[in-house]
Scaffold this active site. Sequence first.
Site, mmCIF file in Angstrom:
data_model
loop_
_atom_site.group_PDB
_atom_site.id
_atom_site.type_symbol
_atom_site.label_atom_id
_atom_site.label_comp_id
_atom_site.label_asym_id
_atom_site.label_seq_id
_atom_site.Cartn_x
_atom_site.Cartn_y
_atom_site.Cartn_z
ATOM 1 N N GLU A 3 54.680 41.888 -2.412
ATOM 2 C CA GLU A 3 55.552 40.723 -2.566
ATOM 3 C C GLU A 3 56.137 40.366 -1.208
ATOM 4 O O GLU A 3 56.256 41.234 -0.336
ATOM 5 C CB GLU A 3 56.680 41.037 -3.557
ATOM 6 C CG GLU A 3 57.672 42.052 -3.002
ATOM 7 C CD GLU A 3 58.413 42.874 -4.064
ATOM 8 O OE1 GLU A 3 57.780 43.294 -5.053
ATOM 9 O OE2 GLU A 3 59.611 43.102 -3.887
ATOM 10 N N LYS B 57 58.661 39.998 1.664
ATOM 11 C CA LYS B 57 59.899 40.716 1.928
ATOM 12 C C LYS B 57 60.939 39.712 2.403
ATOM 13 O O LYS B 57 60.896 39.218 3.521
ATOM 14 C CB LYS B 57 59.685 41.799 2.982
ATOM 15 C CG LYS B 57 60.932 42.604 3.268
ATOM 16 C CD LYS B 57 60.621 43.845 4.088
ATOM 17 C CE LYS B 57 61.864 44.688 4.295
ATOM 18 N NZ LYS B 57 62.896 43.983 5.076
ATOM 19 N N ASP C 53 64.172 38.022 3.797
ATOM 20 C CA ASP C 53 65.059 38.419 4.879
ATOM 21 C C ASP C 53 66.475 37.966 4.537
ATOM 22 O O ASP C 53 66.929 36.919 4.971
ATOM 23 C CB ASP C 53 64.576 37.782 6.187
ATOM 24 C CG ASP C 53 65.174 38.467 7.394
ATOM 25 O OD1 ASP C 53 65.835 39.502 7.222
ATOM 26 O OD2 ASP C 53 64.985 37.953 8.510
ATOM 27 N N TYR D 166 66.908 36.518 -5.477
ATOM 28 C CA TYR D 166 65.659 36.934 -6.115
ATOM 29 C C TYR D 166 65.702 38.432 -6.357
ATOM 30 O O TYR D 166 65.997 39.196 -5.437
ATOM 31 C CB TYR D 166 64.448 36.610 -5.241
ATOM 32 C CG TYR D 166 64.092 35.152 -5.226
ATOM 33 C CD1 TYR D 166 63.523 34.544 -6.338
ATOM 34 C CD2 TYR D 166 64.315 34.373 -4.095
ATOM 35 C CE1 TYR D 166 63.184 33.202 -6.329
ATOM 36 C CE2 TYR D 166 63.986 33.024 -4.073
ATOM 37 C CZ TYR D 166 63.421 32.452 -5.196
ATOM 38 O OH TYR D 166 63.092 31.130 -5.189
ATOM 39 N N LYS E 79 55.604 45.072 8.125
ATOM 40 C CA LYS E 79 56.400 44.071 8.829
ATOM 41 C C LYS E 79 55.526 43.032 9.522
ATOM 42 O O LYS E 79 54.403 43.310 9.938
ATOM 43 C CB LYS E 79 57.298 44.754 9.879
ATOM 44 C CG LYS E 79 58.309 45.723 9.291
ATOM 45 C CD LYS E 79 59.348 45.011 8.431
ATOM 46 C CE LYS E 79 60.462 44.427 9.263
ATOM 47 N NZ LYS E 79 61.632 45.272 9.406
ATOM 48 N N CYS F 236 62.735 9.478 37.342
ATOM 49 C CA CYS F 236 61.613 10.265 36.853
ATOM 50 C C CYS F 236 61.140 11.219 37.953
ATOM 51 O O CYS F 236 60.890 10.786 39.077
ATOM 52 C CB CYS F 236 60.485 9.335 36.433
ATOM 53 S SG CYS F 236 58.966 10.227 36.025
ATOM 54 N N CYS G 186 57.362 9.860 39.009
ATOM 55 C CA CYS G 186 57.088 8.569 39.652
ATOM 56 C C CYS G 186 58.349 7.919 40.223
ATOM 57 O O CYS G 186 58.272 6.821 40.764
ATOM 58 C CB CYS G 186 56.426 7.615 38.660
ATOM 59 S SG CYS G 186 57.547 7.039 37.377
ATOM 60 N N CYS H 235 61.398 7.990 31.032
ATOM 61 C CA CYS H 235 60.976 7.371 32.280
ATOM 62 C C CYS H 235 60.601 5.934 31.971
ATOM 63 O O CYS H 235 59.859 5.679 31.025
ATOM 64 C CB CYS H 235 59.774 8.129 32.844
ATOM 65 S SG CYS H 235 58.811 7.169 34.026
HETATM 66 O O1 JCF Z 1 62.526 41.528 -0.353
HETATM 67 C C1 JCF Z 1 63.092 42.524 0.033
HETATM 68 N N1 JCF Z 1 63.850 42.441 1.085
HETATM 69 C C2 JCF Z 1 62.916 43.822 -0.674
HETATM 70 C C3 JCF Z 1 63.675 44.935 -0.329
HETATM 71 C C4 JCF Z 1 61.968 43.902 -1.687
HETATM 72 C C5 JCF Z 1 61.787 45.102 -2.351
HETATM 73 O O2 JCF Z 1 60.878 45.186 -3.322
HETATM 74 C C6 JCF Z 1 62.559 46.256 -2.024
HETATM 75 C C7 JCF Z 1 63.515 46.146 -1.004
HETATM 76 C C8 JCF Z 1 64.257 47.283 -0.695
HETATM 77 C C9 JCF Z 1 64.041 48.452 -1.391
HETATM 78 N N2 JCF Z 1 62.364 47.409 -2.708
HETATM 79 C C10 JCF Z 1 63.103 48.504 -2.396
HETATM 80 C C11 JCF Z 1 62.854 49.722 -3.138
#
Ligand code: JCF
Length: 666
Positions: free
Chosen positions: A113, A115, A117, A223, A312, A406, A409, A424
């Site tokens: 899925e 990740k 931030d 989420y 990452k 400019c 030119c 310019c």
């Molecule tokens: O989307 C995330 N930042 C994310 C963090 C998604 C996950 O399924 C996570 C997590 C942090 C720990 N699952 C764990 C166990």
Amino acid sequence: MTEPVRQRIKVLSEQIRQHDYNYHVLDAPTIGDSQYDALMAELLALEADYPDYVRSDSPTQRVGAKPDQGFQEVTHRVPMLSLDNVFDAEEFSQFVARVTDRLDGLTPEWTAEPKLDGLALSIRYEQGNLVQAATRGDGQSGEDVTANVRTIRSIPLRLMADSIPEIVEVRGEVILKKADFDAMNARLLDAGEKTFVNPRNAAAGSLRQLDPTLVAQRPLSFYAYGTGELSQPLAPTHQATMAALKAMGIPVNPGLVVGDAVRIEQAYRDLLEERDQLPYEIDGMVIKVNRLDLQTSLGFVARAPRYASAWKFPAQEAATRIIAIDVQVGRTGAITPVARLEPVFVGGVTVSNATLHNFDEISYLDVRPGDRVMVRRAGDVIPQVVRVLADERTLNLPQVVMPLACPVCASPIERAPGEAVIRCSGGLVCGAQRLEHLKHFVSRKALDIEGVGEKLLELLIAEGLLHSPADLFRLSSEQLVGLDRMAEKSAANVIESIQAARETTLARFLFALGIRDVGEATARTLAQHFQTLDALMAADFDALLEVGDVGPIVASHIQHFFASEENRHVIQDLMDSGVRWTEPEPTERKGPDLSGQTWVLTGTLETMTRDEAAEVLRGLGAKVSGSVSAKTTVVVAGPGAGSKLTKAESLGIQVMDEQGLLEFLK
Ligand code: JCF
């Protein structure tokens, strides 16, 4: 008499809850904003008249009172784990091998899925009611942010399903979507307040704001990605857990992929490609063993589970130093300050230049040559300087001054009222504008002259052989030979490709002219609408406004362009040099009518390029889009098609291969 009122309050509350769910969880609202607002207004009015009937889980009761003294500490009954990281395919394989080994060779099914931030959050429901929300903190205990979390519209105050365990702790990520972040920063800037440097900081800052009324004005989203304490299990797998949470009304990330390690690796590459189109920022992909019993038997080390890992992405921001600030003159004369950087690895490539957009931006950021700065590179976007690391400025650095003439030119510089850009005023007298203009003219989406690149154009300009586009068609191979050590054969090839490019289309020709704000799509629309160049040149302001996606600004740019004696001369000169196109036939179309349809092309095609296929489809009235959604009519997938194909299949959208497309067009 009051029973009907109580009943009405109940009905309204349920309707609003259902609409919140449709909007935030299903991403499929069934009513518009104003209808929603009307329901809310009616409920607020009734509750104001009958305060005794106000329930704590009413949709109107999201904003509560400010806690007296800061946030209370909350001990997590089940610790909130973090994730170990892997950084490349090699480390990913090692992770897979480690897990498989521990499972005595049993090959597990995996989930992947995006990740998110943001900021990790635990939300506790008892008897279906939201009773507590806490930040991750150190994983053992965090801060009680219940009052703030209640203001997040996508988080239900009460769970929806029929049978719900007595205790359900939902774990997930609080984020700010990119669009919400931009809008919020714009509002803060307007109000003269401090802006946030990125969505993550904005989400964290908002959630830790003490006054819930202020939090309610921050467009936070949530989420879920897992569970904490549960009085009874929800499901046997991660995937089924997500489905169960969704059924209870909790938003879960829509991008879950399930499969073997090969599928997961493919999903990583797809996600990396989609990253910039996603509505929120992600910093990698989370990979988990799908079966929860296997997760449990794998256990965890220190603060991270053995069953999961975060693969990452390359960081999109990095720190470096500005060596100098130069200015560049663009095709339309726009003067853009450019930061020359100490090379830095960011967004997957080494970057040594970044744009500063304009001189207002320079003063706003207060950036000076010699500063340490954060540079951001997202996808194909030009790297940009996002902020100065002010603490690291030790010397008195000189401020950047805006040029008055400019730098190429020496023509005077102009600034239109209300515009941040300075330009310019030299037009095609300016060598820099001429070069950019010609580069644009020969580029792939314009006249597409193969073999003529920036280097050759520079040489031809320097030799005095090239002043305006039409000069290209008057070049001889003798003139090219010897330039940049060009051999006779390649000179002949270049001349041949220049001559071949005279045969073009009206849309390409219009785009090649480089009219301000007339991009590829607008050029195509103009060509379709007016059919002939004469008709377009004769069009008055109102006639231009009748064209879809032409507004007053673009219309005035078009009029301005054709009003210029010099531009009309350039056009005449081009026609005299033999540039031509077949005027499109007004009505007759060779193929099915695709008006109103949206097509997506993905993967590689063999008998034509994707651009060519798109042109054919547009000619038949279709819109050609870069991403698959519920509105997509057909996806044409060639070999190498990835996530777009998967998505089309999951949405049940018609898919055809190249052969199918050719049959269809016959
Ligand atoms: O989307 C995330 N930042 C994310 C963090 C998604 C996950 O399924 C996570 C997590 C942090 C720990 N699952 C764990 C166990």
